[in-house]
Design a protein around this motif. Structure first.
Motif, mmCIF file in Angstrom:
data_model
loop_
_atom_site.group_PDB
_atom_site.id
_atom_site.type_symbol
_atom_site.label_atom_id
_atom_site.label_comp_id
_atom_site.label_asym_id
_atom_site.label_seq_id
_atom_site.Cartn_x
_atom_site.Cartn_y
_atom_site.Cartn_z
ATOM 1 N N ALA A 155 -26.757 -40.923 -24.951
ATOM 2 C CA ALA A 155 -25.962 -42.039 -25.330
ATOM 3 C C ALA A 155 -25.325 -42.644 -24.247
ATOM 4 O O ALA A 155 -25.243 -41.911 -23.031
ATOM 5 C CB ALA A 155 -24.927 -41.397 -26.439
ATOM 6 N N VAL A 169 -21.203 -43.755 -33.219
ATOM 7 C CA VAL A 169 -21.382 -42.298 -33.313
ATOM 8 C C VAL A 169 -22.488 -41.717 -34.374
ATOM 9 O O VAL A 169 -23.094 -40.918 -34.199
ATOM 10 C CB VAL A 169 -20.165 -41.710 -33.394
ATOM 11 N N ASP A 219 -21.080 -33.014 -21.626
ATOM 12 C CA ASP A 219 -20.030 -33.111 -22.374
ATOM 13 C C ASP A 219 -18.669 -33.719 -21.109
ATOM 14 O O ASP A 219 -18.042 -34.640 -21.690
ATOM 15 C CB ASP A 219 -19.384 -32.049 -22.753
ATOM 16 N N LEU A 231 -19.020 -36.665 -27.308
ATOM 17 C CA LEU A 231 -19.324 -37.912 -27.520
ATOM 18 C C LEU A 231 -18.267 -38.600 -28.295
ATOM 19 O O LEU A 231 -18.046 -40.330 -27.968
ATOM 20 C CB LEU A 231 -20.535 -38.159 -28.838
ATOM 21 N N THR A 262 -16.624 -41.940 -26.098
ATOM 22 C CA THR A 262 -17.162 -43.530 -26.433
ATOM 23 C C THR A 262 -16.112 -44.534 -26.549
ATOM 24 O O THR A 262 -15.228 -43.971 -27.149
ATOM 25 C CB THR A 262 -17.843 -43.276 -27.884
ATOM 26 N N ALA A 308 -22.921 -40.458 -22.113
ATOM 27 C CA ALA A 308 -23.340 -39.423 -21.242
ATOM 28 C C ALA A 308 -24.025 -40.132 -19.741
ATOM 29 O O ALA A 308 -24.393 -39.113 -19.021
ATOM 30 C CB ALA A 308 -24.785 -38.634 -22.131
ATOM 31 N N GLN A 344 -24.694 -34.134 -25.564
ATOM 32 C CA GLN A 344 -23.108 -34.101 -25.841
ATOM 33 C C GLN A 344 -22.844 -33.511 -27.143
ATOM 34 O O GLN A 344 -23.544 -33.864 -28.161
ATOM 35 C CB GLN A 344 -22.565 -35.204 -25.607
#
Length: 209
Positions: free
Chosen positions: A35, A175, A198, A163, A167, A38, A158
């Protein structure tokens, strides 16, 4: 399974060492999957110079340069997580212009981007010639488990909480797509390298994953 904390700089060095030693004399197609929260694009970009220092020319190709036109991406609305997961990426274009040419028997003539999603038009980017031992680093989400073929897969994972926390509010609608990807594809179970992100400032390698 062991979790080994590592600094961002050391992560780049270890990955560069591994990739530079992989398939000497041959082109290498590497996915840096994850994502946006990350940081797959940041990691892929950070690998380019260390790989060159190690004698492997490298080209970073962000997957967001291969999105489909807006008329196709937004067919079911601008914030549809299923469409985002299933239909935003132009996989055929990525295969035709990047992964095929960089693969076995390919010409090495790679297009670094195809479509400008903001302007919704072709980028008209010039082709780049990848040497016979060059490495192409494709970064972005949902790269694994589909029609895309890579020689090495790096997955940035994550937790659901991390996440959601990292985000931006404007992208929280995405998500559920990442939850679906984890459930259906489970990339952390088969990627060659798995990194917990994370907190991207404090990554951790998942060893023997």
């Amino acid at each position: 399974m062991m979790i080994r904390p590592i600094s961002p700089a050391k992560l780049v060095e270890e990955l560069a060492d591994r990739l530079a030693a992989d398939a000497p004399g041959e082109r290498l197609r590497v996915a840096v999957d994850g994502a946006g929260a990350a940081g797959p694009g940041e990691l892929a970009a950070a690998l380019v110079d260390p790989l060159r220092v190690r004698g492997r020319a490298a080209l970073h190709v962000p997957a967001d340069g291969f999105l489909r036109p807006a008329s196709l991406r937004y067919e079911f609305g601008r914030r549809n997580p299923d469409a985002f997961y299933e239909g935003w990426l132009d996989e055929a274009g990525l295969v035709r212009e990047v992964l095929g040419p960089a693969g076995p028997g390919g010409s090495g003539r790679v297009l670094p981007s195809l479509w400008d999603a903001t302007a919704d038009r072709a980028t008209r980017a010039p082709y780049r010639q990848l040497p016979e031992d060059g490495i192409v680093l494709v970064s972005g989400p949902f790269l694994l488990g589909g029609m895309l073929t890579f020689d090495v897969a790096v997955h940035l994972t994550q937790s659901a909480a991390a996440l959601a926390r990292r985000t931006p509010d404007s992208e929280l609608w995405t998500v559920p797509a990442f939850a679906r990807y984890d459930d259906e594809v489970a990339p952390a179970t088969f990627a060659d390298v798995v990194v917990r992100m994370d907190d991207p400032r404090h990554p951790a390698l998942v060893e023997n994953a």
